[in-house]
Design a protein around this motif. Sequence first.
Motif, PDB file in Angstrom:
ATOM      1  N   ASN A  63       0.800  -1.223   0.000  1.00  0.00           N
ATOM      2  CA  ASN A  63       0.000   0.000   0.000  1.00  0.00           C
ATOM      3  C   ASN A  63       0.834   1.275   0.000  1.00  0.00           C
ATOM      4  O   ASN A  63       0.300   2.346   0.285  1.00  0.00           O
ATOM      5  N   LEU A  88       3.191  -0.440  -4.208  1.00  0.00           N
ATOM      6  CA  LEU A  88       2.014   0.194  -4.786  1.00  0.00           C
ATOM      7  C   LEU A  88       2.407   1.561  -5.333  1.00  0.00           C
ATOM      8  O   LEU A  88       1.977   1.965  -6.412  1.00  0.00           O
ATOM      9  N   GLN A 120       3.088  -0.229  -9.102  1.00  0.00           N
ATOM     10  CA  GLN A 120       1.769  -0.279  -9.723  1.00  0.00           C
ATOM     11  C   GLN A 120       1.343   1.085 -10.251  1.00  0.00           C
ATOM     12  O   GLN A 120       0.791   1.196 -11.349  1.00  0.00           O
TER      13      GLN A 120
END
Length: 211
Positions: A63, A88, A120
Amino acid sequence: YDIYGFYRPNPNNDFSLEESTGTDLSITAVGDLTGTYSRAVSAVNLGTGSLSVDVTGNVVATNSTAIAARSQYGGDMRISVRGDVEGLGRAIDTLNGTFNTRDGYVGSLDIYVAGNLYSQYSDAIRGRLRYDGTLNIEVIGNLDGGGEGIEAEHRGTGTLSIDVQGNVTANPDSGGSEGIDAEHEGSGNLTITVNGDINSGSEGILADLIG
């Protein structure tokens, strides 16, 4: 401040060290590091010594940014990962120097990854050097960024060198993400080597030597 032999799958918080006494800050992690809710590694040196992060395994942040490192008052910074790095946000985000260039301080920035890097939603690697010294980024594996593959910025005097042995992917559907974006605002050589393929949403390599 030194830590050696650290192993910690991290479900709740990041592994964070901050040094402000003027000495060196060193993290050696044997095994994998995982940050579920925050960074897997966060290291800040507010002193004048060196900062080093050495991880023998993989680094994952589900995250957040996987590895974040900042040094403010000179000294060398070295990030070395023998496994993969996945975040992330950015896989690796480094800043050696304050947000504005400081005169009189020197220090290098060296990033080495033997495995693959994946982000990501952001750059796989962002490396920024605000001092006179060498900025060197070496990746043996592949780079896959939701933003740019590599963003590198050198504001001082010295060499900026990027060497990628694998492929570089930088959000090819975005229409605006470079595979490698390198900017040298000081004086010194700028060299970029990619042995694999580059698949990006904008320029494959954008190199700007201003000094």
